[in-house]
Design a protein around this motif. Structure first.
Motif, PDB file in Angstrom:
ATOM      1  N   GLY A  88       6.755  17.511  15.734  1.00 31.57           N
ATOM      2  CA  GLY A  88       6.441  17.857  14.420  1.00 31.57           C
ATOM      3  C   GLY A  88       6.732  16.672  13.049  1.00 31.57           C
ATOM      4  N   GLU A  89       7.642  15.890  13.596  1.00 34.07           N
ATOM      5  CA  GLU A  89       8.074  14.944  12.640  1.00 34.07           C
ATOM      6  C   GLU A  89       7.589  13.690  12.836  1.00 34.07           C
ATOM      7  N   GLY A  90       6.344  13.487  13.617  1.00 33.24           N
ATOM      8  CA  GLY A  90       5.672  12.420  13.948  1.00 33.24           C
ATOM      9  C   GLY A  90       6.212  11.491  15.158  1.00 33.24           C
ATOM     10  N   LEU A  91       7.202  11.710  15.796  1.00 38.82           N
ATOM     11  CA  LEU A  91       7.862  10.818  16.724  1.00 38.82           C
ATOM     12  C   LEU A  91       6.814  11.078  18.093  1.00 38.82           C
ATOM     13  N   SER A  92       6.943  10.065  18.928  1.00 37.03           N
ATOM     14  CA  SER A  92       6.289   9.996  20.150  1.00 37.03           C
ATOM     15  C   SER A  92       7.323  10.668  21.256  1.00 37.03           C
ATOM     16  N   VAL A  93       6.992  11.690  21.902  1.00 33.71           N
ATOM     17  CA  VAL A  93       8.126  12.483  22.712  1.00 33.71           C
ATOM     18  C   VAL A  93       7.771  12.665  24.071  1.00 33.71           C
ATOM     19  N   ALA A  94       8.479  12.417  24.940  1.00 39.30           N
ATOM     20  CA  ALA A  94       8.477  12.988  26.194  1.00 39.30           C
ATOM     21  C   ALA A  94       9.197  13.872  26.706  1.00 39.30           C
ATOM     22  N   VAL A  95       8.753  14.943  27.441  1.00 37.98           N
ATOM     23  CA  VAL A  95       9.927  16.125  28.063  1.00 37.98           C
ATOM     24  C   VAL A  95       9.709  15.836  29.711  1.00 37.98           C
ATOM     25  N   ILE A  96      11.058  15.658  30.341  1.00 35.46           N
ATOM     26  CA  ILE A  96      11.012  15.839  31.523  1.00 35.46           C
ATOM     27  C   ILE A  96      11.766  16.812  32.310  1.00 35.46           C
ATOM     28  N   ASP A  97      11.121  17.239  33.188  1.00 37.02           N
ATOM     29  CA  ASP A  97      12.059  18.580  33.765  1.00 37.02           C
ATOM     30  C   ASP A  97      11.921  18.546  35.575  1.00 37.02           C
ATOM     31  N   ARG A  98      13.008  18.647  35.911  1.00 34.32           N
ATOM     32  CA  ARG A  98      13.152  18.817  37.399  1.00 34.32           C
ATOM     33  C   ARG A  98      12.190  19.496  38.029  1.00 34.32           C
ATOM     34  N   GLY A  99      11.722  20.955  37.439  1.00 29.58           N
ATOM     35  CA  GLY A  99      10.788  21.709  37.925  1.00 29.58           C
ATOM     36  C   GLY A  99       9.605  21.737  37.058  1.00 29.58           C
ATOM     37  N   ARG A 100       9.514  23.124  36.752  1.00 29.09           N
ATOM     38  CA  ARG A 100       8.140  23.354  35.653  1.00 29.09           C
ATOM     39  C   ARG A 100       8.965  23.868  34.285  1.00 29.09           C
ATOM     40  N   LEU A 101       8.155  23.372  33.027  1.00 27.15           N
ATOM     41  CA  LEU A 101       8.621  23.756  32.059  1.00 27.15           C
ATOM     42  C   LEU A 101       9.223  25.353  31.754  1.00 27.15           C
ATOM     43  N   GLY A 102      10.165  25.690  31.299  1.00 27.57           N
ATOM     44  CA  GLY A 102      10.369  26.901  31.121  1.00 27.57           C
ATOM     45  C   GLY A 102      10.515  27.966  32.483  1.00 27.57           C
ATOM     46  N   GLY A 103      10.805  27.029  33.559  1.00 32.67           N
ATOM     47  CA  GLY A 103      10.781  28.056  34.971  1.00 32.67           C
ATOM     48  C   GLY A 103      12.184  28.438  35.175  1.00 32.67           C
ATOM     49  N   VAL A 138      15.642  13.453  37.071  1.00 34.47           N
ATOM     50  CA  VAL A 138      16.431  12.415  36.204  1.00 34.47           C
ATOM     51  C   VAL A 138      17.582  12.192  37.114  1.00 34.47           C
ATOM     52  N   VAL A 139      17.541  10.953  37.474  1.00 37.32           N
ATOM     53  CA  VAL A 139      18.664  10.454  38.124  1.00 37.32           C
ATOM     54  C   VAL A 139      19.929   9.745  37.570  1.00 37.32           C
ATOM     55  N   ALA A 140      19.415   9.153  36.149  1.00 34.40           N
ATOM     56  CA  ALA A 140      20.541   8.509  35.335  1.00 34.40           C
ATOM     57  C   ALA A 140      19.730   8.514  33.845  1.00 34.40           C
ATOM     58  N   VAL A 141      20.761   8.267  32.875  1.00 32.70           N
ATOM     59  CA  VAL A 141      20.533   8.050  31.585  1.00 32.70           C
ATOM     60  C   VAL A 141      21.550   6.757  31.357  1.00 32.70           C
ATOM     61  N   GLU A 142      20.877   5.775  30.778  1.00 27.65           N
ATOM     62  CA  GLU A 142      21.423   4.389  30.737  1.00 27.65           C
ATOM     63  C   GLU A 142      21.202   3.678  29.370  1.00 27.65           C
ATOM     64  N   ALA A 160      13.176  10.169  39.477  1.00 23.87           N
ATOM     65  CA  ALA A 160      12.796   9.713  40.940  1.00 23.87           C
ATOM     66  C   ALA A 160      11.361   8.859  41.039  1.00 23.87           C
ATOM     67  N   ARG A 161      10.578   9.290  40.017  1.00 26.34           N
ATOM     68  CA  ARG A 161       9.318   8.534  40.023  1.00 26.34           C
ATOM     69  C   ARG A 161       8.839   7.645  39.130  1.00 26.34           C
ATOM     70  N   ASP A 162       9.612   7.489  37.996  1.00 23.97           N
ATOM     71  CA  ASP A 162       9.103   6.645  36.996  1.00 23.97           C
ATOM     72  C   ASP A 162      10.463   6.261  36.213  1.00 23.97           C
ATOM     73  N   VAL A 163      10.479   5.107  35.379  1.00 25.12           N
ATOM     74  CA  VAL A 163      11.654   5.158  34.437  1.00 25.12           C
ATOM     75  C   VAL A 163      10.990   5.071  32.997  1.00 25.12           C
ATOM     76  N   TYR A 164      11.616   5.895  31.803  1.00 24.61           N
ATOM     77  CA  TYR A 164      11.210   6.049  30.496  1.00 24.61           C
ATOM     78  C   TYR A 164      12.292   5.384  29.512  1.00 24.61           C
ATOM     79  N   ALA A 165      11.592   4.623  28.680  1.00 23.54           N
ATOM     80  CA  ALA A 165      12.622   4.065  27.664  1.00 23.54           C
ATOM     81  C   ALA A 165      12.291   4.854  26.411  1.00 23.54           C
ATOM     82  N   ALA A 166      13.597   4.745  25.597  1.00 22.77           N
ATOM     83  CA  ALA A 166      13.506   5.747  24.386  1.00 22.77           C
ATOM     84  C   ALA A 166      14.485   5.220  23.384  1.00 22.77           C
ATOM     85  N   ASP A 167      14.115   5.445  22.185  1.00 25.18           N
ATOM     86  CA  ASP A 167      15.514   5.075  21.118  1.00 25.18           C
ATOM     87  C   ASP A 167      16.348   6.341  21.134  1.00 25.18           C
TER      88      ASP A 167
END
Length: 385
Positions: free
Chosen positions: A24-39, A177-181, A192-199
């Motif tokens: 809502g503040e105009g940021l590009s956002v990804a949400v990562i969850d080990r299962g289903r959102l809200g599960g 998610v296996v690491a935050v570096e 486990a499947r991909d890598v995500y870069a973020a500020d």
């Protein structure tokens, strides 16, 4: 590698509300969850908005809960407009029963300081309790009525937040998610499947937050507390209109006529969510003790959730930027109040992400203020990899 302004690790009510506020503040956002959102815990909750019920003193946590409760009418209306899903928000009140003189005295004291804080709290005598809820126990000596506390339908709230987030953010479900570096001036989230870069990275992993905290050198620990719950359908003529609370057991009426009963509190169960005969039997016995009119009701289902509780002296949630790890934002340790505190947590996280000064109300939960005041070492171990 996929790049974002912010990555939210954890897709419960707290993570999704944070992602919605960030987008809502105009940021590009990804949400990562080990299962289903809200599960996990979010959809397992009873959905109580018990700002007054959960508070034990007129302290900062009470003020935060009241503020978030006040946001819920607009929050629910916005989710309905954005997704078409009604979260069934209702301000139907909570009755805290007194079945002993000691409890009655404690509830009258609670009434006193809550009134002094400007909240509504009403003492009811036994006849007034039965006039409001005839199915309650005959031995009730009175009750504290909290008319402004209410509830939502937790699975519908989770569904609405999920639909909203899916329209605003990139969603990666079933991604461990296996690491935050640290990566230069920003962060790298390794899945486990991909890598995500973020500020910025928002850690909102609920009962699964501790490994990330430890890896970053953040001296906080979150442990799961198992809560078993059940739903029943009252016999004809015994429907509840308000939430009834008695000695740690709550009975929450829903729009479909069922009553959600919760919850056990099992801090040593780990991540085992299986229902047990003894746990459910004890829960049912407590419910029938408080509301005997439910005898003969229909058993609907049972389930469990894992609530994230911070260990240590101060168990209140931690929400905001972590000192010494620029770009890391915490939203952890909400324990029984993730649903209640979702709206205010989203606002705090968005403010932290944009570098805004915290409001005074937030300071007891805002890491730079909270932990600096304790004189602890709040730096994180964040080597670049």
């Amino acid at each position: 590698m996929r790049a974002y302004d912010a990555v939210v690790v954890g897709g419960g009510a707290i993570g999704m509300a944070s992602a919605r506020a960030l987008a809502g503040e105009g940021l590009s956002v990804a949400v990562i969850d080990r299962g289903r959102l809200g599960g996990e815990a979010s959809s397992a909750a009873a959905g109580m908005l018990g700002a007054q019920l959960e508070a034990h003193a007129p302290d900062a946590f009470y003020a935060l809960c009241r503020e978030s409760r006040a946001m819920y009418s607009n929050f629910a209306a916005a989710l309905l407009e954005e997704t078409g899903i009604d979260v069934e928000w209702v301000e139907n009140g909570i009755l805290q029963l007194a079945r002993s003189e000691g409890v009655a005295a404690a509830l009258r004291e609670r009434m006193r300081w809550q009134r002094a804080a400007g909240d509504e709290a009403v003492w009811l005598d036994p006849a007034e309790v039965r006039a409001l809820e005839p199915a309650t126990a005959d031995d009730v000596l009175g009750a504290l009525y909290l008319p402004r506390d209410g509830n939502v339908h937790a699975p519908r709230l989770s569904a609405a937040l999920r639909a909203c987030v899916a329209g605003l953010c990139d969603v990666y479900e079933g991604e461990e998610v296996v690491a935050v570096e640290r990566a230069g001036a920003g962060w790298r989230v390794r899945g486990a499947r991909d890598v995500y870069a973020a500020d910025r990275v928002v850690l909102a992993a609920g009962a699964w937050a501790s490994p990330f905290l430890r890896a970053l050198g953040i001296p906080l620990e979150v442990r799961p507390v198992k809560g078993q719950m059940l739903a029943l359908r009252p016999p004809r003529g015994a429907a509840l209109r308000r939430t009834v609370y008695d000695a740690g057991t709550y009975l929450v009426p829903k729009r479909d006529g069922t009553v959600v009963v919760g919850a056990t509190e099992e801090p040593d169960a780990g991540y085992d969510k299986r229902n047990t005969v003894d746990g459910l039997a004890a829960l049912a016995a407590k419910a029938l003790g408080a509301v005997p009119g439910l005898r003969g009701g229909e058993w609907v289902r049972a389930w469990s959730g894992l609530r994230p509780r911070l260990t240590g002296e101060a168990a209140d949630p931690v929400i905001g930027p972590w000192p010494g790890a620029e770009g890391i934002i915490l939203a952890v340790g909400h324990f029984r109040n993730g649903v209640l505190l979702a709206p205010i947590t989203g606002r705090i996280v968005a403010s932290a992400a944009l570098g805004r000064e915290p409001e005074d109300l937030w300071l007891p939960f805002w890491p730079p203020a909270r932990f600096a005041a304790r004189g602890g070492d709040v730096r994180a171990n964040t080597p670049e990899r």
